[in-house]
Design a protein around this motif. Structure first.
Motif, PDB file in Angstrom:
ATOM      1  N   PRO A  31       7.593 -10.228   0.550  1.00 23.56           N
ATOM      2  CA  PRO A  31       6.435  -9.607  -0.100  1.00 23.56           C
ATOM      3  C   PRO A  31       5.188  -9.773   0.767  1.00 23.56           C
ATOM      4  CG  PRO A  31       7.652 -11.000  -1.643  1.00 23.56           C
ATOM      5  CD  PRO A  31       8.202 -11.291  -0.284  1.00 23.56           C
ATOM      6  N   ASN A  32       4.268  -8.828   0.676  1.00 22.28           N
ATOM      7  CA  ASN A  32       3.020  -8.876   1.439  1.00 22.28           C
ATOM      8  C   ASN A  32       1.892  -8.347   0.573  1.00 22.28           C
ATOM      9  OD1 ASN A  32       3.111  -9.623   4.442  1.00 22.28           O
ATOM     10  ND2 ASN A  32       4.951  -8.372   4.218  1.00 22.28           N
ATOM     11  N   ILE A  33       0.691  -8.857   0.807  1.00 25.28           N
ATOM     12  CA  ILE A  33      -0.494  -8.301   0.156  1.00 25.28           C
ATOM     13  C   ILE A  33      -1.202  -7.435   1.188  1.00 25.28           C
ATOM     14  CG2 ILE A  33      -2.680  -8.788  -0.978  1.00 25.28           C
ATOM     15  CD1 ILE A  33      -0.238  -9.572  -2.602  1.00 25.28           C
ATOM     16  N   LEU A  53       0.596  14.492  -3.009  1.00 25.80           N
ATOM     17  CA  LEU A  53       0.973  13.489  -2.009  1.00 25.80           C
ATOM     18  C   LEU A  53      -0.024  12.336  -2.020  1.00 25.80           C
ATOM     19  CD1 LEU A  53       2.022  15.629   1.084  1.00 25.80           C
ATOM     20  CD2 LEU A  53       3.456  14.026  -0.165  1.00 25.80           C
ATOM     21  N   THR A  54       0.497  11.117  -1.961  1.00 23.89           N
ATOM     22  CA  THR A  54      -0.386   9.952  -1.939  1.00 23.89           C
ATOM     23  C   THR A  54       0.283   8.815  -1.171  1.00 23.89           C
ATOM     24  OG1 THR A  54      -1.674   8.438  -3.324  1.00 23.89           O
ATOM     25  CG2 THR A  54       0.532   8.978  -4.093  1.00 23.89           C
ATOM     26  N   SER A  55      -0.502   7.869  -0.700  1.00 23.22           N
ATOM     27  CA  SER A  55       0.042   6.715   0.008  1.00 23.22           C
ATOM     28  C   SER A  55       0.801   5.830  -0.977  1.00 23.22           C
ATOM     29  CB  SER A  55      -1.087   5.912   0.655  1.00 23.22           C
ATOM     30  OG  SER A  55      -1.807   6.693   1.563  1.00 23.22           O
ATOM     31  N   LEU A  56       1.936   5.332  -0.523  1.00 22.28           N
ATOM     32  CA  LEU A  56       2.745   4.422  -1.342  1.00 22.28           C
ATOM     33  C   LEU A  56       2.560   3.005  -0.818  1.00 22.28           C
ATOM     34  CD1 LEU A  56       5.006   3.938  -3.491  1.00 22.28           C
ATOM     35  CD2 LEU A  56       6.658   4.285  -1.636  1.00 22.28           C
ATOM     36  N   VAL A  57       2.096   2.114  -1.677  1.00 21.15           N
ATOM     37  CA  VAL A  57       1.860   0.717  -1.281  1.00 21.15           C
ATOM     38  C   VAL A  57       2.563  -0.194  -2.279  1.00 21.15           C
ATOM     39  CG1 VAL A  57       0.141  -1.051  -0.792  1.00 21.15           C
ATOM     40  CG2 VAL A  57      -0.396   1.348  -0.335  1.00 21.15           C
ATOM     41  N   ILE A  58       3.549  -0.936  -1.803  1.00 17.64           N
ATOM     42  CA  ILE A  58       4.311  -1.841  -2.670  1.00 17.64           C
ATOM     43  C   ILE A  58       4.253  -3.244  -2.080  1.00 17.64           C
ATOM     44  CG2 ILE A  58       6.564  -2.346  -3.676  1.00 17.64           C
ATOM     45  CD1 ILE A  58       7.172   0.647  -3.461  1.00 17.64           C
ATOM     46  N   LYS A  68      17.386  -4.895   1.822  1.00 14.27           N
ATOM     47  CA  LYS A  68      16.611  -6.124   1.562  1.00 14.27           C
ATOM     48  C   LYS A  68      15.129  -5.950   1.943  1.00 14.27           C
ATOM     49  CE  LYS A  68      20.650  -9.106   2.202  1.00 14.27           C
ATOM     50  NZ  LYS A  68      20.980  -9.067   0.780  1.00 14.27           N
ATOM     51  N   ILE A  69      14.537  -4.917   1.369  1.00 15.66           N
ATOM     52  CA  ILE A  69      13.116  -4.646   1.599  1.00 15.66           C
ATOM     53  C   ILE A  69      12.287  -5.408   0.569  1.00 15.66           C
ATOM     54  CG2 ILE A  69      11.326  -2.865   1.596  1.00 15.66           C
ATOM     55  CD1 ILE A  69      13.463  -0.877   2.519  1.00 15.66           C
ATOM     56  N   GLY A  70      11.365  -6.229   1.065  1.00 15.42           N
ATOM     57  CA  GLY A  70      10.527  -7.027   0.173  1.00 15.42           C
ATOM     58  C   GLY A  70       9.168  -6.406  -0.089  1.00 15.42           C
ATOM     59  N   SER A  71       8.618  -5.701   0.909  1.00 15.74           N
ATOM     60  CA  SER A  71       7.332  -5.013   0.761  1.00 15.74           C
ATOM     61  C   SER A  71       7.382  -3.732   1.592  1.00 15.74           C
ATOM     62  CB  SER A  71       6.170  -5.905   1.208  1.00 15.74           C
ATOM     63  OG  SER A  71       6.378  -6.399   2.517  1.00 15.74           O
ATOM     64  N   TYR A  72       6.546  -2.753   1.206  1.00 16.58           N
ATOM     65  CA  TYR A  72       6.718  -1.424   1.812  1.00 16.58           C
ATOM     66  C   TYR A  72       5.429  -0.615   1.713  1.00 16.58           C
ATOM     67  CZ  TYR A  72       9.464   2.801   2.984  1.00 16.58           C
ATOM     68  OH  TYR A  72      10.001   3.914   3.573  1.00 16.58           O
ATOM     69  N   GLN A 106      -6.323  -1.986   5.754  1.00 12.26           N
ATOM     70  CA  GLN A 106      -5.066  -1.711   6.450  1.00 12.26           C
ATOM     71  C   GLN A 106      -4.526  -0.324   6.083  1.00 12.26           C
ATOM     72  OE1 GLN A 106      -3.192  -5.338   4.928  1.00 12.26           O
ATOM     73  NE2 GLN A 106      -2.760  -5.953   7.040  1.00 12.26           N
ATOM     74  N   ILE A 107      -4.603   0.018   4.795  1.00 13.34           N
ATOM     75  CA  ILE A 107      -4.080   1.315   4.344  1.00 13.34           C
ATOM     76  C   ILE A 107      -4.916   2.457   4.927  1.00 13.34           C
ATOM     77  CG2 ILE A 107      -3.490   2.727   2.347  1.00 13.34           C
ATOM     78  CD1 ILE A 107      -1.831   0.086   2.797  1.00 13.34           C
ATOM     79  N   ASP A 108      -6.237   2.277   4.966  1.00  8.06           N
ATOM     80  CA  ASP A 108      -7.110   3.304   5.549  1.00  8.06           C
ATOM     81  C   ASP A 108      -6.780   3.540   7.021  1.00  8.06           C
ATOM     82  OD1 ASP A 108      -8.402   3.593   3.153  1.00  8.06           O
ATOM     83  OD2 ASP A 108     -10.150   2.376   3.703  1.00  8.06           O
ATOM     84  N   GLU A 109      -6.556   2.449   7.771  1.00  8.53           N
ATOM     85  CA  GLU A 109      -6.247   2.581   9.198  1.00  8.53           C
ATOM     86  C   GLU A 109      -4.884   3.248   9.394  1.00  8.53           C
ATOM     87  OE1 GLU A 109      -8.856   2.181  10.314  1.00  8.53           O
ATOM     88  OE2 GLU A 109      -9.769   0.206  10.206  1.00  8.53           O
TER      89      GLU A 109
END
Length: 374
Positions: free
Chosen positions: A120-122, A69-74, A93-97, A127-130
Motif C-alpha cells: 500500500p502507498n499514500i 475519464l478520470t485518474s484512478l488512485v488506489i 499481488k498489487i497493493g497500490s495502483y 504526485q498525481i498532478d505530475e
C-alpha cells in the motif's frame, strides 16, 4: 523508431522518480483487451512487456466514472471495494495502483500511464498532478509519431523527436536533485512534526522546482490555447526572477520597473511565465557576467500590456535574426532551439506581438499583449 522508444523509457524513469512505486508502465487499450506496451519494473509486480489481459480483469476498467475519464488512485487495493476481488489484484499481488488516462488529440483514449507496487502507498495530489502532465507528454508523442501529412520534411519530424528525448532526459536529470532532497528529508524527519514545520519552506521550494520543470516541458511539447486568469504582474515577475536567480545564481545587475504595481491583467500565467523566463534567461546569457545589465520594464501603452527586456550584450547577428524564431534553430550549442519559437506562438495565441531590436550595444525584446484589466 529508436528515438521514440528512448523518449518513452525516459518518461517512465521520470514517472518512477515522482510516484515512488517499483513498477511503472504504459498500457494500450485494444478493444476489450489491455496490453502492456512499455514497462520499467524494479522487482515490483509480475508484469512483462507484451502481456495482455481482458479489460474486466484489470484495475484500469475503473478510469471511467459516470462515462467520464478520470485518474484512478488506489492507496490500498485490499480495502478498496472496486478492485479487491479482481484477478489482477489477487494474482499479480498489487497493493497500490495509479492509472492516468492517455488521451490523444482526437479525443480517443490510447491507454494509461500506470504505477503499481506490492505494498500500500499514500499518493499525494502533487504526485498525481505530475503524472497527469507526463501522460499529456506521452499523448503528444504518440500523436506526433503517427502524423505524416502535416510534416513537410521527414527529417524535421525525426529531429523534433530527438529534441523531445533530450528534453525528457534533461527533465529527469533536473528533478532528480529536488526529489533526492525531499526523500532524504522525510527519512530524516521520520514524522517529526516540529522538523517538518521548521523546514516547510525548503520542501515547498523543492516541490515548486519540480512543478516548474514539468510545466515548461508541457508548454514546449504541447502548447494549448491560453487559459486566462486575473494575474498580478508584479508578483508573477518577482517569482520568475526569484526562480531564475536560484537556478542561475547570477551576479548580473537586474533593473526592474513595473508600472502600475497594483493592477491585475488577464493572461495565461503559466504560458507568459514561460515566455519571460526564456527571454530573461537569454538576456542574462548574452551579457558580461561582471559588467552586464538587464533592464526589465512592464507598462501600459496604446491599450497594450508591454514587457520590455533590454540587455547590454553584443547584440544578435543579422543571419541569426532572420532565423531566430524558427524551430530547432539556436546560436547556442547546448540549446534546443524551441524557446523563442514557442514564446512567439504563445504571444500570438494571446493576440499579441513579439518585437526584437538589436545592435552591437545590446538587444531589446518587447512583448505586446492586448490590455485587459479588472
Amino acid at each position: 523508431m529508436p528515438d521514440l522508444d528512448l523518449i518513452v523509457s525516459d518518461i517512465l524513469k521520470v514517472s518512477s522518480s515522482i510516484i515512488g512505486t517499483r513498477t511503472v508502465f504504459i498500457s494500450e487499450f485494444k478493444k476489450s483487451h489491455f496490453k502492456i506496451s512499455k514497462i520499467l519494473n524494479n522487482g515490483g509486480i509480475r508484469l512483462e512487456e507484451g502481456q495482455e489481459f481482458k479489460l474486466e480483469e484489470t484495475l484500469c476498467q475503473n478510469i471511467y466514472v459516470d462515462n467520464t475519464l478520470t485518474s484512478l488512485v488506489i492507496h490500498d487495493t485490499l480495502s478498496d471495494h472496486r478492485v479487491k476481488s479482481l484477478f489482477a489484484t489477487k494474482n499479480l499481488k498489487i497493493g497500490s495502483y495509479v492509472a492516468i488516462p492517455i488521451t490523444l488529440n482526437s479525443g480517443k483514449l490510447y491507454g494509461t500511464l500506470c504505477a503499481a507496487d506490492p505494498n500500500p502507498n499514500i499518493f499525494n495530489q502533487q504526485q498525481i498532478d505530475e503524472m497527469n502532465r507526463l501522460a499529456r507528454i506521452l499523448a503528444y508523442i504518440i500523436d506526433s509519431s503517427s502524423i505524416n501529412q502535416f510534416s513537410e520534411e521527414e527529417n524535421i519530424r525525426i529531429k523534433s523527436l530527438s529534441v523531445l528525448r533530450e528534453m525528457v532526459a534533461d527533465l529527469a536529470d533536473q528533478i532528480g536533485n529536488p526529489l533526492q532532497i525531499l526523500k532524504g528529508f522525510y527519512q530524516w524527519a521520520d514524522h517529526d512534526v516540529e522538523a517538518m514545520t521548521k523546514y516547510k519552506d525548503v520542501l515547498v521550494e523543492e516541490l515548486n522546482k519540480i512543478d516548474t520543470k514539468l510545466k515548461d516541458v508541457i508548454i514546449q511539447t504541447s502548447p494549448t490555447f491560453p487559459r486566462k486568469e486575473q494575474v498580478s504582474i508584479f508578483q508573477m515577475v518577482f517569482d520568475i526572477l526569484d526562480s531564475i536567480n536560484k537556478e542561475k545564481k547570477t551576479e548580473v545587475k537586474i533593473e526592474l520597473t513595473i508600472n502600475p504595481t497594483n493592477r491585475k491583467f488577464t493572461i495565461d500565467k503559466e504560458q507568459i511565465s514561460f515566455v519571460l523566463r526564456n527571454i530573461i534567461g537569454n538576456a542574462l546569457d548574452a551579457v558580461d557576467k561582471e559588467k552586464g545589465i538587464v533592464k526589465i520594464r512592464c507598462f501600459e501603452s496604446n491599450y497594450n500590456l508591454v514587457f520590455s527586456i533590454e540587455d547590454n550584450g553584443g547584440g544578435i547577428k543579422l543571419d541569426d535574426m532572420q532565423k531566430i524564431t524558427q524551430p530547432f534553430y539556436s546560436s547556442k550549442k547546448e540549446a534546443k532551439g524551441l524557446g523563442l519559437t514557442i514564446a512567439n506562438q504563445i504571444i500570438e495565441g494571446h493576440g499579441g506581438e513579439l518585437l526584437i531590436d538589436t545592435e552591437q550595444t545590446g538587444t531589446t525584446v518587447c512583448i505586446h499583449l492586448p490590455l485587459s484589466t479588472q
